[in-house]
Design a protein around this motif. Sequence first.
Motif, PDB file in Angstrom:
ATOM      1  N   SER A  83      12.000 -14.483   4.572  1.00  0.00           N
ATOM      2  CA  SER A  83      11.450 -13.703   5.682  1.00  0.00           C
ATOM      3  C   SER A  83      10.059 -13.196   5.335  1.00  0.00           C
ATOM      4  O   SER A  83       9.690 -13.083   4.170  1.00  0.00           O
ATOM      5  CB  SER A  83      12.352 -12.516   6.026  1.00  0.00           C
ATOM      6  N   ILE A  84       9.325 -12.910   6.381  1.00  0.00           N
ATOM      7  CA  ILE A  84       8.017 -12.269   6.255  1.00  0.00           C
ATOM      8  C   ILE A  84       8.037 -11.054   7.166  1.00  0.00           C
ATOM      9  O   ILE A  84       8.383 -11.161   8.346  1.00  0.00           O
ATOM     10  CB  ILE A  84       6.881 -13.214   6.657  1.00  0.00           C
TER      11      ILE A  84
ATOM     12  N   VAL B 133       9.963 -11.984  10.767  1.00  0.00           N
ATOM     13  CA  VAL B 133      10.391 -13.307  11.210  1.00  0.00           C
ATOM     14  C   VAL B 133      11.057 -14.009  10.024  1.00  0.00           C
ATOM     15  O   VAL B 133      10.589 -13.915   8.895  1.00  0.00           O
ATOM     16  CB  VAL B 133       9.222 -14.134  11.795  1.00  0.00           C
ATOM     17  N   TYR B 134      12.184 -14.644  10.303  1.00  0.00           N
ATOM     18  CA  TYR B 134      12.967 -15.335   9.282  1.00  0.00           C
ATOM     19  C   TYR B 134      12.747 -16.840   9.390  1.00  0.00           C
ATOM     20  O   TYR B 134      12.438 -17.353  10.468  1.00  0.00           O
ATOM     21  CB  TYR B 134      14.461 -15.019   9.448  1.00  0.00           C
TER      22      TYR B 134
ATOM     23  N   VAL C 142      14.961 -16.496  13.474  1.00  0.00           N
ATOM     24  CA  VAL C 142      15.325 -15.175  13.985  1.00  0.00           C
ATOM     25  C   VAL C 142      14.114 -14.268  13.837  1.00  0.00           C
ATOM     26  O   VAL C 142      13.390 -14.324  12.844  1.00  0.00           O
ATOM     27  CB  VAL C 142      16.546 -14.607  13.222  1.00  0.00           C
ATOM     28  N   CYS C 143      13.884 -13.418  14.834  1.00  0.00           N
ATOM     29  CA  CYS C 143      12.722 -12.536  14.809  1.00  0.00           C
ATOM     30  C   CYS C 143      13.120 -11.144  15.270  1.00  0.00           C
ATOM     31  O   CYS C 143      13.927 -10.992  16.186  1.00  0.00           O
ATOM     32  CB  CYS C 143      11.644 -13.105  15.723  1.00  0.00           C
TER      33      CYS C 143
ATOM     34  N   ALA D  27       9.752 -19.367  16.711  1.00  0.00           N
ATOM     35  CA  ALA D  27       9.750 -18.429  15.579  1.00  0.00           C
ATOM     36  C   ALA D  27       9.704 -19.150  14.229  1.00  0.00           C
ATOM     37  O   ALA D  27       9.066 -18.665  13.293  1.00  0.00           O
ATOM     38  CB  ALA D  27      10.974 -17.516  15.655  1.00  0.00           C
ATOM     39  N   GLU D  28      10.358 -20.300  14.111  1.00  0.00           N
ATOM     40  CA  GLU D  28      10.316 -21.037  12.846  1.00  0.00           C
ATOM     41  C   GLU D  28       8.894 -21.503  12.535  1.00  0.00           C
ATOM     42  O   GLU D  28       8.447 -21.437  11.391  1.00  0.00           O
ATOM     43  CB  GLU D  28      11.273 -22.221  12.899  1.00  0.00           C
ATOM     44  N   ALA D  29       8.186 -21.967  13.556  1.00  0.00           N
ATOM     45  CA  ALA D  29       6.801 -22.401  13.367  1.00  0.00           C
ATOM     46  C   ALA D  29       5.901 -21.219  13.034  1.00  0.00           C
ATOM     47  O   ALA D  29       5.010 -21.323  12.175  1.00  0.00           O
ATOM     48  CB  ALA D  29       6.306 -23.121  14.615  1.00  0.00           C
ATOM     49  N   ILE D  30       6.117 -20.082  13.690  1.00  0.00           N
ATOM     50  CA  ILE D  30       5.339 -18.876  13.407  1.00  0.00           C
ATOM     51  C   ILE D  30       5.594 -18.425  11.969  1.00  0.00           C
ATOM     52  O   ILE D  30       4.668 -18.015  11.262  1.00  0.00           O
ATOM     53  CB  ILE D  30       5.680 -17.749  14.406  1.00  0.00           C
ATOM     54  N   TYR D  31       6.853 -18.482  11.525  1.00  0.00           N
ATOM     55  CA  TYR D  31       7.183 -18.141  10.136  1.00  0.00           C
ATOM     56  C   TYR D  31       6.330 -18.998   9.188  1.00  0.00           C
ATOM     57  O   TYR D  31       5.729 -18.457   8.250  1.00  0.00           O
ATOM     58  CB  TYR D  31       8.668 -18.355   9.844  1.00  0.00           C
TER      59      TYR D  31
END
Length: 150
Positions: free
Chosen positions: A99-100, A116-117, A121-122, A138-142
């Motif tokens: 996570s970040i 974001v994980y 999941v966010c 969300a995965e791409a943003i992570y």
Amino acid sequence: MENKSLRFYAIMALWVVLFVLLFISNRRVDLKTDINKSTSVSVSVEDTVSLSPAVVTTRAYSASDDTYQAFFEILQNASCYQKFSQNARSYSHDYEAHSITLRFADDASQNLLFTVYSDGVCQVNGKFVFLRSPDGNAEAIYQLLRDAVV
């Protein structure tokens, strides 16, 4: 005849309640405004592998840093909608979890807590959200945030 009109009003009231719940359940979270109010960001990167203890790396950046600007660029066009039924206690990881967490703050207080994980999941300010962006889900943003930190 009176029975039919009473039933009609009851059905209409039910539709209104369902319509209101729909809007409550999909409240938009404004990331851009909260980020614009902030003057610094603290970034925590957490990596958990199986039963090993989590490895947490924390860094801080001011608004003038290039990394801060990269975070802003990634999140400025993101759309977040609060989930209605999911609570934080219901979420757990059964596998490697990464996570970040970004803590945007101004001089007085914390404005935004964004996590974001790696599994998509966010959370924003402790509430689960759907995250969409022109850059992806969300995965791409992570991954974009991870690349900006490293």
